[in-house]
Design a protein around this motif. Structure first.
Motif, PDB file in Angstrom:
ATOM      1  N   PHE A 128       0.835  -1.203   0.000  1.00 22.60           N
ATOM      2  CA  PHE A 128       0.000   0.000   0.000  1.00 22.60           C
ATOM      3  C   PHE A 128       0.871   1.255   0.000  1.00 22.60           C
ATOM      4  O   PHE A 128       0.567   2.226  -0.684  1.00 22.60           O
ATOM      5  CB  PHE A 128      -0.925  -0.006   1.225  1.00 22.60           C
ATOM      6  N   THR A 129       1.961   1.247   0.751  1.00 21.52           N
ATOM      7  CA  THR A 129       2.868   2.396   0.837  1.00 21.52           C
ATOM      8  C   THR A 129       3.502   2.676  -0.516  1.00 21.52           C
ATOM      9  O   THR A 129       3.594   3.833  -0.931  1.00 21.52           O
ATOM     10  CB  THR A 129       3.968   2.136   1.884  1.00 21.52           C
ATOM     11  N   HIS A 130       3.916   1.631  -1.232  1.00 17.56           N
ATOM     12  CA  HIS A 130       4.525   1.802  -2.547  1.00 17.56           C
ATOM     13  C   HIS A 130       3.504   2.338  -3.552  1.00 17.56           C
ATOM     14  O   HIS A 130       3.830   3.193  -4.374  1.00 17.56           O
ATOM     15  CB  HIS A 130       5.134   0.493  -3.051  1.00 17.56           C
ATOM     16  N   ARG A 131       2.280   1.831  -3.487  1.00 14.00           N
ATOM     17  CA  ARG A 131       1.234   2.325  -4.385  1.00 14.00           C
ATOM     18  C   ARG A 131       0.932   3.790  -4.089  1.00 14.00           C
ATOM     19  O   ARG A 131       0.762   4.585  -5.000  1.00 14.00           O
ATOM     20  CB  ARG A 131      -0.040   1.505  -4.240  1.00 14.00           C
ATOM     21  N   ARG A 132       0.854   4.108  -2.821  1.00 14.24           N
ATOM     22  CA  ARG A 132       0.575   5.490  -2.426  1.00 14.24           C
ATOM     23  C   ARG A 132       1.677   6.418  -2.931  1.00 14.24           C
ATOM     24  O   ARG A 132       1.396   7.498  -3.455  1.00 14.24           O
ATOM     25  CB  ARG A 132       0.446   5.564  -0.903  1.00 14.24           C
ATOM     26  N   THR A 133       2.924   6.010  -2.798  1.00 12.40           N
ATOM     27  CA  THR A 133       4.049   6.807  -3.281  1.00 12.40           C
ATOM     28  C   THR A 133       3.982   6.970  -4.792  1.00 12.40           C
ATOM     29  O   THR A 133       4.210   8.060  -5.314  1.00 12.40           O
ATOM     30  CB  THR A 133       5.382   6.144  -2.880  1.00 12.40           C
ATOM     31  N   LEU A 134       3.641   5.906  -5.491  1.00 15.14           N
ATOM     32  CA  LEU A 134       3.519   5.959  -6.940  1.00 15.14           C
ATOM     33  C   LEU A 134       2.385   6.897  -7.353  1.00 15.14           C
ATOM     34  O   LEU A 134       2.554   7.729  -8.251  1.00 15.14           O
ATOM     35  CB  LEU A 134       3.276   4.555  -7.507  1.00 15.14           C
ATOM     36  N   PHE A 135       1.242   6.793  -6.694  1.00 13.47           N
ATOM     37  CA  PHE A 135       0.115   7.667  -7.003  1.00 13.47           C
ATOM     38  C   PHE A 135       0.435   9.132  -6.678  1.00 13.47           C
ATOM     39  O   PHE A 135       0.045  10.035  -7.427  1.00 13.47           O
ATOM     40  CB  PHE A 135      -1.146   7.228  -6.275  1.00 13.47           C
TER      41      PHE A 135
ATOM     42  N   LEU B 161       3.204  14.864 -11.020  1.00 11.88           N
ATOM     43  CA  LEU B 161       3.574  15.015 -12.426  1.00 11.88           C
ATOM     44  C   LEU B 161       2.438  15.629 -13.232  1.00 11.88           C
ATOM     45  O   LEU B 161       2.649  16.553 -14.020  1.00 11.88           O
ATOM     46  CB  LEU B 161       3.967  13.659 -13.025  1.00 11.88           C
ATOM     47  N   LEU B 162       1.231  15.135 -13.029  1.00 13.10           N
ATOM     48  CA  LEU B 162       0.079  15.679 -13.742  1.00 13.10           C
ATOM     49  C   LEU B 162      -0.189  17.133 -13.356  1.00 13.10           C
ATOM     50  O   LEU B 162      -0.516  17.960 -14.210  1.00 13.10           O
ATOM     51  CB  LEU B 162      -1.161  14.824 -13.485  1.00 13.10           C
ATOM     52  N   TYR B 163      -0.038  17.460 -12.100  1.00  6.21           N
ATOM     53  CA  TYR B 163      -0.233  18.837 -11.638  1.00  6.21           C
ATOM     54  C   TYR B 163       0.773  19.769 -12.298  1.00  6.21           C
ATOM     55  O   TYR B 163       0.418  20.845 -12.779  1.00  6.21           O
ATOM     56  CB  TYR B 163      -0.109  18.906 -10.112  1.00  6.21           C
TER      57      TYR B 163
END
Length: 65
Positions: A3-10, A16-18
């Motif tokens: 979950f921590t890795h996914r959160r960091t990726l998101f 990046l999008l911002y």
């Protein structure tokens, strides 16, 4: 842990999008500024206003900018 890795990726993807949106808005503003300062005689006032409004609607630029 996954979950921590996914959160960091998101979070990285959101950042990046911002930043991409910020760059796009700055580019649109620069184009509008260049067009209004260099080519005032090419477009009539009403045509320039229409183009500016269209650019704002697609670029999400605040009218106050």
């Amino acid at each position: 842990m996954l979950f921590t890795h996914r959160r960091t990726l998101f979070d990285a993807l959101a950042d990046l999008l911002y930043r991409t949106v910020e760059v796009f808005c700055r580019a649109v503003a620069a184009i509008m500024d260049f067009a209004t300062s260099q080519y005032k005689s090419v477009f009539s006032s009403s045509e320039a206003a229409d183009i500016k409004e269209l650019m704002r609607s697609y670029g999400g630029v605040d009218p106050e900018q």
